[in-house]
Design a protein around this motif. Sequence first.
Motif, PDB file in Angstrom:
ATOM      1  N   GLY A  18      47.531  69.242  79.936  1.00 34.01           N
ATOM      2  CA  GLY A  18      48.422  70.390  79.976  1.00 34.01           C
ATOM      3  C   GLY A  18      48.082  71.368  81.084  1.00 34.01           C
ATOM      4  N   VAL A  19      49.011  72.254  81.356  1.00 34.70           N
ATOM      5  CA  VAL A  19      48.864  73.257  82.412  1.00 34.70           C
ATOM      6  C   VAL A  19      47.633  74.126  82.179  1.00 34.70           C
ATOM      7  CG1 VAL A  19      49.920  75.299  83.459  1.00 34.70           C
ATOM      8  CG2 VAL A  19      51.343  73.309  82.889  1.00 34.70           C
ATOM      9  N   ALA A  20      47.458  74.618  80.967  1.00 36.07           N
ATOM     10  CA  ALA A  20      46.336  75.516  80.669  1.00 36.07           C
ATOM     11  C   ALA A  20      45.002  74.826  80.900  1.00 36.07           C
ATOM     12  CB  ALA A  20      46.429  76.020  79.229  1.00 36.07           C
ATOM     13  N   LEU A  21      44.906  73.545  80.537  1.00 39.45           N
ATOM     14  CA  LEU A  21      43.662  72.801  80.708  1.00 39.45           C
ATOM     15  C   LEU A  21      43.333  72.624  82.187  1.00 39.45           C
ATOM     16  CD1 LEU A  21      44.491  72.241  77.738  1.00 39.45           C
ATOM     17  CD2 LEU A  21      43.479  69.976  77.994  1.00 39.45           C
ATOM     18  N   GLU A  22      44.352  72.306  82.984  1.00 43.86           N
ATOM     19  CA  GLU A  22      44.117  72.115  84.421  1.00 43.86           C
ATOM     20  C   GLU A  22      43.702  73.423  85.085  1.00 43.86           C
ATOM     21  OE1 GLU A  22      46.559  69.848  86.924  1.00 43.86           O
ATOM     22  OE2 GLU A  22      47.171  68.402  85.387  1.00 43.86           O
ATOM     23  N   LEU A  23      44.345  74.522  84.714  1.00 45.90           N
ATOM     24  CA  LEU A  23      44.002  75.810  85.321  1.00 45.90           C
ATOM     25  C   LEU A  23      42.581  76.232  84.964  1.00 45.90           C
ATOM     26  CD1 LEU A  23      47.341  77.775  84.792  1.00 45.90           C
ATOM     27  CD2 LEU A  23      46.409  76.962  86.961  1.00 45.90           C
ATOM     28  N   ASN A  34      41.880  87.818  82.513  1.00 46.15           N
ATOM     29  CA  ASN A  34      43.103  88.451  82.974  1.00 46.15           C
ATOM     30  C   ASN A  34      44.280  87.509  82.705  1.00 46.15           C
ATOM     31  OD1 ASN A  34      41.640  90.664  83.859  1.00 46.15           O
ATOM     32  ND2 ASN A  34      41.427  89.883  85.952  1.00 46.15           N
ATOM     33  N   SER A  35      45.468  87.955  83.021  1.00 47.34           N
ATOM     34  CA  SER A  35      46.670  87.166  82.756  1.00 47.34           C
ATOM     35  C   SER A  35      46.645  85.842  83.527  1.00 47.34           C
ATOM     36  CB  SER A  35      47.919  87.955  83.148  1.00 47.34           C
ATOM     37  OG  SER A  35      49.081  87.177  82.964  1.00 47.34           O
ATOM     38  N   VAL A  36      46.955  84.763  82.809  1.00 46.93           N
ATOM     39  CA  VAL A  36      47.003  83.420  83.407  1.00 46.93           C
ATOM     40  C   VAL A  36      48.436  83.080  83.804  1.00 46.93           C
ATOM     41  CG1 VAL A  36      46.484  80.977  83.038  1.00 46.93           C
ATOM     42  CG2 VAL A  36      45.049  82.729  81.979  1.00 46.93           C
ATOM     43  N   TYR A  37      49.376  83.355  82.914  1.00 45.61           N
ATOM     44  CA  TYR A  37      50.800  83.172  83.204  1.00 45.61           C
ATOM     45  C   TYR A  37      51.592  84.086  82.274  1.00 45.61           C
ATOM     46  CZ  TYR A  37      50.345  79.949  79.220  1.00 45.61           C
ATOM     47  OH  TYR A  37      50.049  79.391  77.997  1.00 45.61           O
ATOM     48  N   VAL A  38      52.849  84.270  82.591  1.00 45.73           N
ATOM     49  CA  VAL A  38      53.725  85.097  81.766  1.00 45.73           C
ATOM     50  C   VAL A  38      54.623  84.176  80.953  1.00 45.73           C
ATOM     51  CG1 VAL A  38      55.578  86.814  81.743  1.00 45.73           C
ATOM     52  CG2 VAL A  38      53.677  87.030  83.368  1.00 45.73           C
ATOM     53  N   ASP A  39      54.665  84.414  79.648  1.00 49.04           N
ATOM     54  CA  ASP A  39      55.463  83.605  78.742  1.00 49.04           C
ATOM     55  C   ASP A  39      56.614  84.457  78.232  1.00 49.04           C
ATOM     56  OD1 ASP A  39      55.872  81.140  77.707  1.00 49.04           O
ATOM     57  OD2 ASP A  39      54.329  81.241  76.171  1.00 49.04           O
ATOM     58  N   SER A  40      57.823  84.088  78.598  1.00 49.25           N
ATOM     59  CA  SER A  40      59.003  84.844  78.163  1.00 49.25           C
ATOM     60  C   SER A  40      59.516  84.284  76.850  1.00 49.25           C
ATOM     61  CB  SER A  40      60.099  84.772  79.235  1.00 49.25           C
ATOM     62  OG  SER A  40      59.653  85.379  80.433  1.00 49.25           O
ATOM     63  N   HIS A  84      58.253  89.703  77.356  1.00 53.35           N
ATOM     64  CA  HIS A  84      57.555  88.942  78.394  1.00 53.35           C
ATOM     65  C   HIS A  84      56.060  89.148  78.166  1.00 53.35           C
ATOM     66  CE1 HIS A  84      61.293  88.164  80.541  1.00 53.35           C
ATOM     67  NE2 HIS A  84      61.555  89.459  80.552  1.00 53.35           N
ATOM     68  N   TRP A  85      55.379  88.137  77.635  1.00 59.52           N
ATOM     69  CA  TRP A  85      53.966  88.267  77.272  1.00 59.52           C
ATOM     70  C   TRP A  85      53.044  87.770  78.378  1.00 59.52           C
ATOM     71  CZ3 TRP A  85      52.693  90.811  72.919  1.00 59.52           C
ATOM     72  CH2 TRP A  85      53.626  90.882  71.878  1.00 59.52           C
ATOM     73  N   ASP A  86      52.002  88.538  78.652  1.00 60.27           N
ATOM     74  CA  ASP A  86      50.922  88.047  79.501  1.00 60.27           C
ATOM     75  C   ASP A  86      50.019  87.171  78.646  1.00 60.27           C
ATOM     76  OD1 ASP A  86      51.352  89.210  82.092  1.00 60.27           O
ATOM     77  OD2 ASP A  86      50.834  91.154  81.222  1.00 60.27           O
ATOM     78  N   VAL A  87      49.866  85.918  79.040  1.00 63.70           N
ATOM     79  CA  VAL A  87      49.030  84.986  78.285  1.00 63.70           C
ATOM     80  C   VAL A  87      47.672  84.880  78.983  1.00 63.70           C
ATOM     81  CG1 VAL A  87      48.788  82.631  77.417  1.00 63.70           C
ATOM     82  CG2 VAL A  87      51.039  83.725  77.482  1.00 63.70           C
ATOM     83  N   GLN A  88      46.614  85.000  78.204  1.00 60.19           N
ATOM     84  CA  GLN A  88      45.251  85.028  78.734  1.00 60.19           C
ATOM     85  C   GLN A  88      44.430  83.883  78.141  1.00 60.19           C
ATOM     86  OE1 GLN A  88      45.707  89.043  76.908  1.00 60.19           O
ATOM     87  NE2 GLN A  88      44.015  89.554  78.276  1.00 60.19           N
ATOM     88  N   PHE A  89      43.334  83.530  78.803  1.00 65.60           N
ATOM     89  CA  PHE A  89      42.358  82.637  78.187  1.00 65.60           C
ATOM     90  C   PHE A  89      41.527  83.467  77.211  1.00 65.60           C
ATOM     91  CE2 PHE A  89      42.734  80.085  82.232  1.00 65.60           C
ATOM     92  CZ  PHE A  89      43.329  78.991  81.632  1.00 65.60           C
ATOM     93  N   MET A  90      41.433  83.002  75.988  1.00 64.31           N
ATOM     94  CA  MET A  90      40.598  83.656  74.984  1.00 64.31           C
ATOM     95  C   MET A  90      39.411  82.738  74.709  1.00 64.31           C
ATOM     96  SD  MET A  90      41.573  85.065  71.159  1.00 64.31           S
ATOM     97  CE  MET A  90      41.696  83.461  70.355  1.00 64.31           C
ATOM     98  N   ARG A 128      42.638  85.103  93.097  1.00 65.26           N
ATOM     99  CA  ARG A 128      42.806  84.520  94.426  1.00 65.26           C
ATOM    100  C   ARG A 128      44.238  84.696  94.927  1.00 65.26           C
ATOM    101  NH1 ARG A 128      40.140  78.540  94.455  1.00 65.26           N
ATOM    102  NH2 ARG A 128      41.975  78.295  95.784  1.00 65.26           N
ATOM    103  N   SER A 129      44.380  84.905  96.209  1.00 65.77           N
ATOM    104  CA  SER A 129      45.717  85.123  96.768  1.00 65.77           C
ATOM    105  C   SER A 129      46.614  83.899  96.609  1.00 65.77           C
ATOM    106  CB  SER A 129      45.600  85.492  98.257  1.00 65.77           C
ATOM    107  OG  SER A 129      44.972  84.437  98.989  1.00 65.77           O
ATOM    108  N   ASP A 130      45.998  82.707  96.543  1.00 68.66           N
ATOM    109  CA  ASP A 130      46.797  81.493  96.406  1.00 68.66           C
ATOM    110  C   ASP A 130      46.946  81.054  94.951  1.00 68.66           C
ATOM    111  OD1 ASP A 130      44.150  80.796  96.079  1.00 68.66           O
ATOM    112  OD2 ASP A 130      44.285  78.909  97.189  1.00 68.66           O
ATOM    113  N   TYR A 131      46.467  81.873  94.009  1.00 65.77           N
ATOM    114  CA  TYR A 131      46.561  81.459  92.606  1.00 65.77           C
ATOM    115  C   TYR A 131      48.003  81.252  92.138  1.00 65.77           C
ATOM    116  CZ  TYR A 131      46.693  81.392  87.580  1.00 65.77           C
ATOM    117  OH  TYR A 131      46.985  81.032  86.291  1.00 65.77           O
ATOM    118  N   PRO A 132      48.943  82.175  92.438  1.00 62.47           N
ATOM    119  CA  PRO A 132      50.331  81.929  91.989  1.00 62.47           C
ATOM    120  C   PRO A 132      50.871  80.586  92.480  1.00 62.47           C
ATOM    121  CG  PRO A 132      50.081  84.188  92.726  1.00 62.47           C
ATOM    122  CD  PRO A 132      48.812  83.477  93.113  1.00 62.47           C
TER     123      PRO A 132
END
Length: 266
Positions: A58-63, A114-120, A216-222, A240-244
């Motif tokens: 999954g996306v979260a695991l790769e990040l 910090n925020s990993v991605y935004v979940d709408s 619009h929720w900021d999703v974080q690693f807990m 990082r500037s290239d994170y997005p």
Amino acid sequence: MAKLYLIVLVSMGFAASVFAAESDVEEPILNLRFAYGEIDSNGEPPYYYLTKENEFVGVALELLTQALKPLRVEFTPVFAPRKQLKDLFKVDEVDVDVMNEQWVPRHLPVAFSNSVYVDSHYIFTNIDRVNDFPTFETLKGKRQCAHSGYVYSKVQLLTDTKQMLRIDANTDEQMLKMLVARRCDILVGPLRVTTRTIDSIGLNDHIAKTNLVDHHWDVQFMLNGKYSDLIPRINRFLARSDYPEIRDRIIKRYADLAPGEKPVTQ
């Protein structure tokens, strides 16, 4: 002189072999127990789920894997429904989840990135009722299919003040089937996860997204508190500037996969 030259060569060879051996030594594996959710649902694709081959991806695991480099990370999914999550972290049975700080009780022994991605999170309803709910005012007096243990936003205010009736279910699939059966009028769900679940259980002709956004929720690693020293490393990666670009590229790889499929390794 010849003996000295030979000794130097042997010594150099020995040093080179030692260096090569040291360079072959890999970092120890960090095995993180990932709070997976309800055992009768397949996680939250595309962020984390099991493939048809029972591989956890999954996306979260790769990040998180990229954020923790050069550490080598392996993930073990652990059955951890939201309503039991606080107890599992307290007794040290899980290590990581993707959450928002507002979704969990205070004083839990965890640390947040910090925020990993935004979940709408959108309002979904039966496909023939999409136009019945143009505003949150039109939700008053209606019934919400809710996920047991989950916290909502605008809809939460309506249920807390008894302007809507909340009917809890144990899994996203149960919620969706209750909606189709007209046991409730709407449900709130994260856009990517809910649309993937709707597709996986064949309800595309029955359920649709409205234009109403609950939040619009900021999703974080807990992380388990014992891994709090990893948070600065994770936050450096997220800053990082290239994170997005990295995040969006990984999300795109998972976006159009069929349920249970794994993206091609790059």
